[in-house]
Motif scaffolding. Structure first.
Motif, mmCIF file in Angstrom:
data_model
loop_
_atom_site.group_PDB
_atom_site.id
_atom_site.type_symbol
_atom_site.label_atom_id
_atom_site.label_comp_id
_atom_site.label_asym_id
_atom_site.label_seq_id
_atom_site.Cartn_x
_atom_site.Cartn_y
_atom_site.Cartn_z
ATOM 1 N N GLY A 91 0.799 -1.220 0.000
ATOM 2 C CA GLY A 91 0.000 0.000 0.000
ATOM 3 C C GLY A 91 0.828 1.263 0.000
ATOM 4 N N ASN A 92 2.009 1.204 -0.635
ATOM 5 C CA ASN A 92 2.943 2.341 -0.628
ATOM 6 C C ASN A 92 3.093 3.009 -1.990
ATOM 7 O OD1 ASN A 92 3.679 2.291 2.090
ATOM 8 N ND2 ASN A 92 5.215 0.691 1.744
ATOM 9 N N MET A 93 2.116 2.858 -2.878
ATOM 10 C CA MET A 93 2.247 3.401 -4.233
ATOM 11 C C MET A 93 2.236 4.925 -4.283
ATOM 12 S SD MET A 93 2.737 0.803 -6.068
ATOM 13 C CE MET A 93 2.623 1.404 -7.730
ATOM 14 N N SER A 94 1.765 5.574 -3.228
ATOM 15 C CA SER A 94 1.729 7.048 -3.222
ATOM 16 C C SER A 94 2.743 7.642 -2.246
ATOM 17 C CB SER A 94 0.323 7.536 -2.848
ATOM 18 O OG SER A 94 -0.032 7.091 -1.550
ATOM 19 N N ARG A 95 3.689 6.840 -1.793
ATOM 20 C CA ARG A 95 4.668 7.314 -0.807
ATOM 21 C C ARG A 95 5.482 8.481 -1.348
ATOM 22 N NH1 ARG A 95 8.358 2.695 1.240
ATOM 23 N NH2 ARG A 95 9.512 3.086 -0.678
ATOM 24 N N GLY A 96 5.481 9.578 -0.608
ATOM 25 C CA GLY A 96 6.248 10.753 -1.019
ATOM 26 C C GLY A 96 5.505 11.683 -1.948
#
Length: 290
Positions: free
Chosen positions: A263-268
């Motif tokens: 669930g880290n596709m939008s990290r940053g």
């Protein structure tokens, strides 16, 4: 020639101004969190744990490396900006004299195709500088000095990884650029043609629609940017490209798959309102979430 020089100067100025923002974004994308979460309130007034935003993160970098530390990786990024501008202009130049009505779908498709070729050529040629820029920035995590200069960085990458090392993360970056361009131009065409009435479809309104569609296109294609940047530093010998920050990815598709599962596709993607990831706990010794 003068126009090309002015574009290079303008691009260089914007690159310098945006360098601290990109530096912080890259470190967040890698998963490095040097500051613990703080208790704050969301827009509904509820107490939530929030991660430090852009300014707090930048202040930490200044505390460690001084103000000059915010501009690590600037030299190769300036090279990339200048060379990319020149290449982009040279590729577009042969068809610059041909002018047709911009409102027709056929012309939009032609212009977008030409722009795609120009951007792809610029990205392909400047990607080695992009890789060096990212690695210079990620050195902050492990306090390394492996990539201390642009020329020495070229020698290091060639010696350790060969020619392919200069193009780590190229495929998702190209795909993201192409998808973003087509989404932006086609959405803008649809809005300008069918959503805006002839009486109000002024040049200003059309430029606004282009900006709005460009924003949404960049949001939709952000995962390609994230995956490209992670692949550029993955398993390159720097602490930020190894565990516990990142596993060794076999390919960019493997990287994409693992980020999607976590669930880290939008990290940053956002550096101002950053909440603690759901189901994660902060590990201070490792400066990361798991």
């Amino acid at each position: 020639m003068a126009d090309e020089a002015s574009q290079v100067l303008l691009g260089s100025g914007l690159t310098v101004l945006s360098q601290p923002l990109m530096y912080v974004k890259v470190l967040v994308q890698v998963g490095y969190e040097p500051l613990p979460p703080t208790l704050g309130r969301n827009i509904f007034g509820r107490q939530v744990y929030q991660l430090p935003g852009l300014f707090a993160y930048a202040k930490h970098i200044v505390k460690v490396d001084g103000r000059a530390g915010l501009f690590k990786g600037l030299a190769p990024r300036l090279c990339s900006s200048a060379i990319g501008t020149v290449v982009h202009g040279k590729v577009l130049q042969p068809g610059a004299s041909k002018k047709e009505p911009v409102s027709s779908l056929e012309q939009v498709l032609k212009e977008t195709s030409r722009e795609m070729v120009a951007r792809s050529a610029a990205t392909l040629i400047t990607h080695p500088f992009h890789v060096i820029t990212l690695r210079c920035m990620v050195q902050f995590i492990g306090r390394e000095t492996k990539y201390s200069g642009t020329l020495s960085a070229f020698a290091t990458i060639y010696r350790e990884e060969g020619i392919l090392g200069f193009f780590a993360g190229l495929v998702p970056r190209l795909l993201g650029d192409i998808l973003s361009l087509w989404l932006c131009n086609m959405l803008a065409y649809l809005i300008n043609t069918y959503a805006l009435e002839n009486g109000v479809s002024m040049t200003e309104m059309k430029s606004y629609s282009q900006a709005v569609t460009g924003f949404f296109a960049s949001m939709l294609t952000y995962p390609f940017v994230l995956v490209s940047n992670l692949m550029a530093v993955n398993n390159c010998g720097l602490a930020g490209g190894l565990l516990p920050y990142a596993p060794t990815y076999s390919s960019w598709l493997d990287c994409w798959s693992q980020l999607h599962k976590e669930g880290n596709m939008s990290r940053g993607n956002s550096l101002f309102f950053r909440k603690v990831p759901a189901g994660k706990r902060y590990v201070w010794d490792e400066r990361r979430f798991r």
